[in-house]
Scaffold this motif. Structure first.
Motif, mmCIF file in Angstrom:
data_model
loop_
_atom_site.group_PDB
_atom_site.id
_atom_site.type_symbol
_atom_site.label_atom_id
_atom_site.label_comp_id
_atom_site.label_asym_id
_atom_site.label_seq_id
_atom_site.Cartn_x
_atom_site.Cartn_y
_atom_site.Cartn_z
ATOM 1 N N ASN A 56 0.833 -1.199 0.000
ATOM 2 C CA ASN A 56 0.000 0.000 0.000
ATOM 3 C C ASN A 56 0.870 1.252 0.000
ATOM 4 O OD1 ASN A 56 -1.117 2.201 2.224
ATOM 5 N ND2 ASN A 56 -2.680 1.608 0.747
ATOM 6 N N THR A 57 0.495 2.218 -0.811
ATOM 7 C CA THR A 57 1.131 3.543 -0.805
ATOM 8 C C THR A 57 0.044 4.565 -0.533
ATOM 9 O OG1 THR A 57 2.799 2.861 -2.415
ATOM 10 C CG2 THR A 57 2.468 5.226 -2.102
ATOM 11 N N ARG A 58 0.280 5.389 0.477
ATOM 12 C CA ARG A 58 -0.704 6.415 0.849
ATOM 13 C C ARG A 58 -0.012 7.770 0.888
ATOM 14 N NH1 ARG A 58 -2.842 9.175 5.299
ATOM 15 N NH2 ARG A 58 -5.132 9.371 5.294
ATOM 16 N N TYR A 59 -0.645 8.759 0.242
ATOM 17 C CA TYR A 59 -0.069 10.104 0.213
ATOM 18 C C TYR A 59 -1.141 11.117 0.570
ATOM 19 C CZ TYR A 59 2.315 14.321 -1.345
ATOM 20 O OH TYR A 59 2.883 15.570 -1.384
ATOM 21 N N ALA A 60 -0.887 11.892 1.632
ATOM 22 C CA ALA A 60 -1.805 12.950 2.073
ATOM 23 C C ALA A 60 -0.957 14.164 2.440
ATOM 24 C CB ALA A 60 -2.636 12.479 3.261
ATOM 25 N N TYR A 61 -0.842 15.090 1.510
ATOM 26 C CA TYR A 61 0.031 16.257 1.691
ATOM 27 C C TYR A 61 -0.458 17.110 2.857
ATOM 28 C CZ TYR A 61 2.620 20.521 0.553
ATOM 29 O OH TYR A 61 3.439 21.616 0.604
ATOM 30 N N ASN A 62 0.472 17.444 3.748
ATOM 31 C CA ASN A 62 0.207 18.326 4.892
ATOM 32 C C ASN A 62 -0.834 17.763 5.860
ATOM 33 O OD1 ASN A 62 2.106 20.282 4.495
ATOM 34 N ND2 ASN A 62 0.698 21.861 3.817
ATOM 35 N N GLU A 63 -0.965 16.446 5.926
ATOM 36 C CA GLU A 63 -1.884 15.847 6.890
ATOM 37 C C GLU A 63 -1.301 15.974 8.296
ATOM 38 O OE1 GLU A 63 -4.573 11.805 7.319
ATOM 39 O OE2 GLU A 63 -2.574 11.662 6.444
ATOM 40 N N LYS A 64 -2.172 16.314 9.264
ATOM 41 C CA LYS A 64 -1.753 16.480 10.654
ATOM 42 C C LYS A 64 -2.406 15.407 11.515
ATOM 43 C CE LYS A 64 0.575 20.290 9.899
ATOM 44 N NZ LYS A 64 0.389 20.335 8.444
ATOM 45 N N PHE A 65 -1.719 15.054 12.605
ATOM 46 C CA PHE A 65 -2.203 14.007 13.501
ATOM 47 C C PHE A 65 -2.088 14.453 14.954
ATOM 48 C CE2 PHE A 65 -0.672 11.767 9.747
ATOM 49 C CZ PHE A 65 -1.685 10.842 9.499
ATOM 50 N N ILE A 66 -2.974 13.891 15.786
ATOM 51 C CA ILE A 66 -2.769 13.879 17.230
ATOM 52 C C ILE A 66 -2.296 12.478 17.563
ATOM 53 C CG2 ILE A 66 -3.832 14.087 19.500
ATOM 54 C CD1 ILE A 66 -5.848 15.984 18.320
ATOM 55 N N MET A 67 -1.129 12.357 18.170
ATOM 56 C CA MET A 67 -0.484 11.057 18.326
ATOM 57 C C MET A 67 -0.538 10.559 19.767
ATOM 58 S SD MET A 67 2.862 11.442 15.892
ATOM 59 C CE MET A 67 2.716 12.122 14.247
ATOM 60 N N GLY A 68 -0.866 9.264 19.904
ATOM 61 C CA GLY A 68 -0.704 8.555 21.156
ATOM 62 C C GLY A 68 0.509 7.660 21.044
ATOM 63 N N GLU A 69 0.634 6.737 21.975
ATOM 64 C CA GLU A 69 1.792 5.840 21.940
ATOM 65 C C GLU A 69 1.702 4.866 20.771
ATOM 66 O OE1 GLU A 69 4.352 6.321 23.670
ATOM 67 O OE2 GLU A 69 3.513 7.827 25.013
ATOM 68 N N PHE A 70 0.486 4.336 20.495
ATOM 69 C CA PHE A 70 0.311 3.371 19.406
ATOM 70 C C PHE A 70 -0.708 3.837 18.361
ATOM 71 C CE2 PHE A 70 1.610 0.939 23.140
ATOM 72 C CZ PHE A 70 2.725 0.277 22.652
ATOM 73 N N GLU A 71 -1.650 4.639 18.793
ATOM 74 C CA GLU A 71 -2.704 5.109 17.884
ATOM 75 C C GLU A 71 -2.504 6.584 17.587
ATOM 76 O OE1 GLU A 71 -6.036 4.216 20.340
ATOM 77 O OE2 GLU A 71 -6.347 2.235 19.452
ATOM 78 N N ARG A 72 -3.059 7.018 16.478
ATOM 79 C CA ARG A 72 -3.043 8.435 16.152
ATOM 80 C C ARG A 72 -4.334 8.778 15.430
ATOM 81 N NH1 ARG A 72 1.605 9.123 11.425
ATOM 82 N NH2 ARG A 72 0.641 7.795 9.839
ATOM 83 N N VAL A 73 -4.765 10.023 15.611
ATOM 84 C CA VAL A 73 -6.012 10.496 15.016
ATOM 85 C C VAL A 73 -5.671 11.575 14.007
ATOM 86 C CG1 VAL A 73 -8.230 11.596 15.451
ATOM 87 C CG2 VAL A 73 -7.296 9.976 17.117
ATOM 88 N N SER A 74 -6.132 11.388 12.782
ATOM 89 C CA SER A 74 -5.856 12.364 11.731
ATOM 90 C C SER A 74 -6.708 13.609 11.919
ATOM 91 C CB SER A 74 -6.137 11.756 10.351
ATOM 92 O OG SER A 74 -6.011 12.739 9.339
ATOM 93 N N LEU A 75 -6.075 14.777 11.801
ATOM 94 C CA LEU A 75 -6.784 16.049 11.804
ATOM 95 C C LEU A 75 -7.137 16.474 10.379
ATOM 96 C CD1 LEU A 75 -4.691 17.980 14.478
ATOM 97 C CD2 LEU A 75 -6.859 16.796 14.792
#
Length: 826
Positions: free
Chosen positions: A607-626
Motif C-alpha cells: 500500500n502507498t498512501r499520500y496525504a500532503y500536509n496531513e496532521k495528527f494527534i499522536m498517542g503511543e500506538f494510535e493516532r487520530v488524523s486532523l
C-alpha cells in the motif's frame, strides 16, 4: 489526554506578575432609553479604546495602571467614571444629549465615506497583503488557556466535587461574556517560524514550552501549531471548517453595512476607524470594527465578533483581534493576535472558554535561507529542540513577549494540586473508558465495552471478552486479543495480535494478527463490525451471510515523512462456506459440480498512501488524523500466490482511490471519492470485489446504502461518490429552519463494473449476487444538524430495482429508504 479528561470531568458534574482591569456594560440614551452603538470608550490618558456594538454593549480590558474610563459620542456630554484597578466590574452608562440648537443642514454624500475607504483598500490590497511576501521569519510567543465557564452554585455544591472545593478560589469573570470561569489549563510556547512562498514551505522550531501539569514534547508540538492562521485580506476566513466572509472581502458590501466612526493615531500613523454589521441574519459573518491607514490604505487593526445567530454548533461566541505594525516602513505585518471562544451548548449550561494570544517579534523579510534549510518533502515542518520543557523561571521571564497575570501563574500550581486528589484518578479511569472503550487495570485494558455482547443470525447471542496491554506495560509493544462464544452455533472464536513501534513520527511499525472468527464480506471500512452491539440493533434484515474466517497476517509500515507511507502486508486466509454462502464450482467438462468447504488464499499487498500536509494527534500506538485540505491518494498492489500455505489461486489486483473535500464558499463544502480496481488472473467471487452494501439503518459514507450484502461483485470497476453540504445556505433564508439551524445535504453514488468470463466460471455466484450489466446508482437528500448531532437522509435507488431470478429468499431490493447518522460537527 489527561488534561482534556479533566475538562470533561468538571463539565460532567504564575516570573513577572501583571494584573488585568476589566470593564463591561451597556450604554443608553438617558432620555429615550435606546441603546447607543458606536460610542467611544477608552481608559483615561491611554490609547486603549473600543466602541460599543449595535446593542450598546462594550467590553474593554488592560494590563496598564488605570483609574478611570471615558465615554464619548458626538452630540452627547462626555462621561468619565472612576474604576477599580486590577478587578472586573460592570458599568452601565446613560449619556445625556447636549442642548445645542443648530440650523438644519442637509448633506447628501454621493457615496458612503466608509465605502470610499474600502475602495482604496481594495485598490492597494495586493501591495498590503502579507501573503505577497516571498520570505519572512519571526519569533512567535503563543499562549493558550482553557477554562470551565458559567459555573453556578449547584455545580460548586455538587457532592462529586467535594474534594475539589479549593479550585473555586481561582475563579474569575470574562470581560467579553460576563460569565464566570475557572482556569484549569494553560500552555505557552516560544518558537521561530520561517516561511517561504515559492515553493511554499513553513518551518517552526519550538525553543521553549511550559504546560500546566504536563511535560510532553508531542503536546508541545500540537500547541505550538495553534497560532491563528487568519488573513483578513482573504475573501473568506476559515473557522471550524467553514468559510466566514471577511469584513474586508472584495464583495464585503453584499454582506455588511459599513460606518465611518472615527480617526486617530495608531503607532504615530493616522488611521480611520470603520464599524461593520451583518446585512442578513444567520450568515457566516462578523460584527466589529477595523482601522485603515490614511496613506497606504493598509489594515492597521481589526476586531471581529462572530454573528450571534451564525449557523455554528457548540460555539456560543467567538471574538478575535489582530494588531499590525509597519515593519521597516514597507508592509503592515501581524504584531498581536487575540482569540476568545466560548464553547457551550447554551447560555444556561457550563461550557469551556478557549483563549489564545499570539505575539510576533523580530519579524524580518530580508532573510534568504539555503535550499537545504527546508525539508523538500514537507510543506510544514515542526521541530522541537531538546530540553524545551525544562527552562528555568528566570529564563521564561526573558523569553515571554507578554507577562503572565497572577491568575495565569496560579493555574500551574492548581492543576498539579488537582492531580493529587485521589478521586481524580477514579474519574480519569471512568471517562477514559467511555471515550476509548477500554477500562484500564494496571498493565491491561479490558474492552471494548460495546463488543462484550451482540447478537446475529448465525451465532445467536454472542459473548466476547477481550483487551490489550496498557502503556504501563510497554510504550513500544502492544498485545491485543479476545475470545468469543455464540450460544446458537456453539463455537468458540478467538483473535490475537501484536504491534511493535520502532518510531512514532515518522511512523515505523510492524505487527501481526491471528484470527478465527466470523466476519461480513463486502462491508466498508467505515461500517460497524458485526460484534458491535450497535450493528445488532440497527440491522434492517435478518443477515445470514456471515462467514467464518481463519487468518494470519504480518505487516510492516514505513512512513517516509508525515503524509507519505508504505505498508507491506502478507496475509493467509481460509474462508469457510456455509449453507447460506456456499462455494460451488461447475465442471464444464462432465457437467458435474463440486462443493468446496473452504477457499484458501495467500496475498501480498503493498500500500502507498499520500496525504500532503496531513496532521495528527499522536498517542503511543494510535493516532487520530486532523485531516488535510489536499486530496488523499491510496494505491494497493496485491498478488495472490498459489502454492504458499495451501493457496489455490494466482491473481493480481490493482486498486486506487482519491478522497478529497474542500470548501466552495459561500455555498458550503463539496466532497468526492473516486475508487477503482482491476484484477488480472482467475479467482472465485469471495476474492473479487464484493461491493460494499449496507443492511443497517445507519448512513455509511463509504458504502452503497441502498445495496444489500452480496448483491454485486466485479473484477474491474469504478465508483464515484459526490456529496455537497450546503451548511444552511438555503434554510437560513427561511425563518423556521433558521431557528432550528438545520442544514441541507445532497449526495449521489454510482458504480460501473464487470466480471470476466473466466472469473464467472471460477465459482457460482450465490443466490442474489450478480455482475453489473449497467451502471448502479443511488441518490439522497438529507437534513443534518438535527439537534446538532444527527443527519437523516431520504435515499432512492436508481437502478436494479427488481429482484434477480433465484433470489426469492434473499432480502428485498429497497427502492426507497431512510438512513441516519450521528456526527459531531461545528
Amino acid at each position: 489526554m489527561r488534561i482534556f479528561i479533566l475538562l470533561l470531568f468538571l463539565l460532567c458534574q504564575l516570573s513577572s506578575v501583571a494584573q488585568l482591569t476589566k470593564v463591561r456594560g451597556q450604554i443608553k440614551d438617558v432620555s429615550t432609553g435606546e441603546a447607543m452603538p458606536f460610542v467611544n470608550i477608552s481608559f483615561t490618558n491611554t490609547s486603549i479604546g473600543v466602541i460599543s456594538d449595535i446593542e450598546g454593549n462594550y467590553y474593554i480590558e488592560t494590563r496598564n495602571k488605570v483609574d478611570s474610563i471615558v465615554f464619548s459620542y458626538v452630540g452627547y456630554q462626555k462621561e468619565s467614571r472612576p474604576i477599580r484597578a486590577n478587578a472586573f466590574q460592570e458599568m452601565y452608562i446613560n449619556l445625556t444629549p447636549l442642548a445645542i440648537s443648530l440650523q438644519e443642514i442637509i448633506i447628501r454624500p454621493e457615496k458612503n465615506p466608509a465605502l470610499i475607504l474600502l475602495d482604496s483598500l481594495n485598490k492597494y490590497r495586493k501591495e498590503n497583503n502579507p501573503d505577497r511576501l516571498e520570505n519572512w521569519e519571526s519569533e512567535i510567543y503563543n499562549k493558550m488557556e482553557f477554562d470551565i465557564s458559567n459555573i453556578g452554585d449547584d455545580f460548586k455544591n455538587n457532592r462529586l466535587l467535594k474534594q475539589f472545593k479549593f479550585v473555586f478560589e481561582y475563579m474569575d469573570t470574562s470581560v467579553i461574556s460576563g460569565k464566570n470561569y475557572l482556569p484549569i489549563f494553560i500552555t505557552e510556547t516560544v518558537s521561530n517560524l520561517h516561511y517561504q512562498k515559492n515553493p511554499k514551505k513553513e518551518k517552526e522550531i519550538i525553543k521553549a514550552s511550559n504546560i500546566s501539569g504536563v511535560k510532553d514534547d508531542q503536546l508541545s508540538q500540537f500547541m505550538g501549531q495553534m497560532y491563528l492562521k487568519v488573513n483578513p485580506y482573504d475573501n473568506f476566513i476559515q473557522l471550524f471548517g467553514k468559510g466566514f466572509v471577511s469584513p474586508i472581502a472584495r464583495f464585503g458590501p453584499l454582506y455588511y453595512k459599513y460606518y465611518l466612526i472615527d480617526s486617530s493615531c495608531i503607532d504615530n500613523k493616522w488611521c480611520y476607524q470603520i464599524s461593520y454589521l451583518p446585512r442578513q441574519k444567520q450568515q457566516p459573518t462578523f460584527s466589529g470594527d477595523f482601522w485603515i491607514h490614511d496613506t497606504t490604505y493598509a489594515l492597521c487593526r481589526i476586531n471581529a465578533r462572530i454573528a450571534q445567530d451564525a449557523n455554528l454548533n457548540f460555539v456560543n461566541d467567538l471574538v478575535f483581534s489582530l494588531d499590525y505594525e509597519h515593519v521597516n516602513d514597507s508592509i503592515w505585518f501581524a504584531k498581536l493576535e487575540n482569540t476568545f471562544i466560548d464553547f457551550n451548548i447554551s447560555d444556561r449550561t457550563s461550557g469551556i472558554f478557549g483563549k489564545k494570544t499570539t505575539s510576533y517579534k523580530n519579524t524580518r523579510f530580508d532573510v534568504l535561507r539555503d535550499e537545504k534549510f527546508f525539508n523538500p518533502q514537507l510543506g510544514q515542518e515542526l521541530i522541537t529542540l531538546d530540553g524545551i520543557n525544562d527552562l528555568a523561571p528566570d529564563k521564561w521571564v526573558e523569553m515571554r513577549h507578554l507577562n503572565l497575570t497572577e491568575k495565569e501563574i496560579q493555574i500551574f500550581d492548581m492543576v498539579d494540586s488537582i492531580k493529587q486528589v485521589p478521586i481524580f484518578k477514579t474519574w480519569v479511569d471512568v471517562i477514559n473508558t467511555v471515550i476509548k472503550g477500554y477500562y484500564i487495570i494496571g498493565l491491561f485494558e479490558i474492552g471494548p465495552y460495546y463488543k462484550l455482547y451482540s447478537f446475529n443470525a448465525i451465532e445467536g447471542n454472542r459473548f466476547r471478552f477481550g483487551g490489550r496491554t496498557s502503556n504501563d506495560l510497554s510504550k513500544k509493544v502492544l498485545f491485543t486479543g479476545h475470545v468469543a462464544y455464540g450460544d446458537k452455533d456453539k463455537r468458540w472464536k478467538f483473535a490475537q495480535g501484536g504491534l511493535y513501534m520502532f518510531n512514532k513520527n515518522p511512523r515505523r511499525s510492524a505487527g501481526w494478527d491471528i484470527k478465527h472468527d466470523i466476519e461480513q464480506l463486502g462491508i466498508s471500512q467505515n461500517a460497524f463490525t458485526q460484534d458491535n452491539i450497535l450493528a445488532s440493533f440497527l440491522r434492517r434484515t435478518y443477515n445470514k451471510k456471515l462467514t467464518l474466517v481463519d487468518e494470519i497476517q504480518l505487516y510492516i509500515e514505513h512512513e517516509w515523512y508525515q503524509g507519505l507511507s508504505n505498508k507491506v502486508n502478507i496475509k493467509s486466509r481460509q474462508i469457510w462456506a456455509t449453507q447460506y454462502v456456499p462455494f460451488i464450482v461447475d465442471n464444464f467438462n462432465d457437467n458435474t459440480i463440486k462443493e468446496l468447504n473452504v477457499i484458501p488464499t495467500t496475498e501480498i499487498t503493498v500500500n502507498t498512501r499520500y496525504a500532503y500536509n496531513e496532521k495528527f494527534i499522536m498517542g503511543e500506538f494510535e493516532r487520530v488524523s486532523l485531516g488535510t485540505h489536499y486530496p488523499i491518494f491510496n494505491l494497493d498492489l496485491t498478488a495472490g500466490i498459489k502454492g504458499i500455505l495451501n493457496s489455490q489461486y494466482d491473481y493480481y489486483r490493482i486498486h486506487a482511490s482519491i478522497d478529497h473535500g474542500f470548501n466552495i464558499n459561500p455555498i458550503g463544502r463539496f466532497r468526492y471519492i473516486l475508487d477503482g480496481s482491476f484484477y488480472i488472473g482467475t479467482a472465485p467471487y469471495p476474492l473479487l470485489q464484493i461491493h460494499e452494501g449496507n443492511e443497517t439503518y445507519s448512513f455509511d459514507d463509504y458504502a452503497f446504502n441502498m445495496m444489500n450484502y452480496y448483491e454485486f461483485a466485479s473484477d474491474k470497476y469504478l465508483s464515484l461518490l459526490v456529496e455537497h453540504h450546503f451548511d444552511g445556505f438555503f434554510f437560513n433564508r427561511v425563518p423556521f429552519f433558521r431557528k432550528l439551524k438545520w442544514r441541507e445535504v445532497v449526495s449521489a453514488k454510482s458504480l460501473i463494473g464487470r466480471v470476466s468470463e473466466k472469473n464467472l466460471n471460477a465459482m457460482r455466484f450465490p443466490d442474489g449476487m450478480r455482475q453489473l450489466s449497467k451502471p448502479y446508482g443511488e441518490a439522497s437528500i438529507g437534513i443534518e444538524n438535527i439537534f446538532r448531532l444527527f443527519r437523516i437522509d431520504a435515499m432512492w435507488r436508481l437502478s436494479y430495482l427488481s429482484q434477480p431470478a433465484g433470489s426469492e429468499n434473499m432480502p428485498t431490493i429497497p427502492r426507497f429508504g431512510i438512513r441516519a447518522q450521528m456526527k459531531f460537527e461545528f
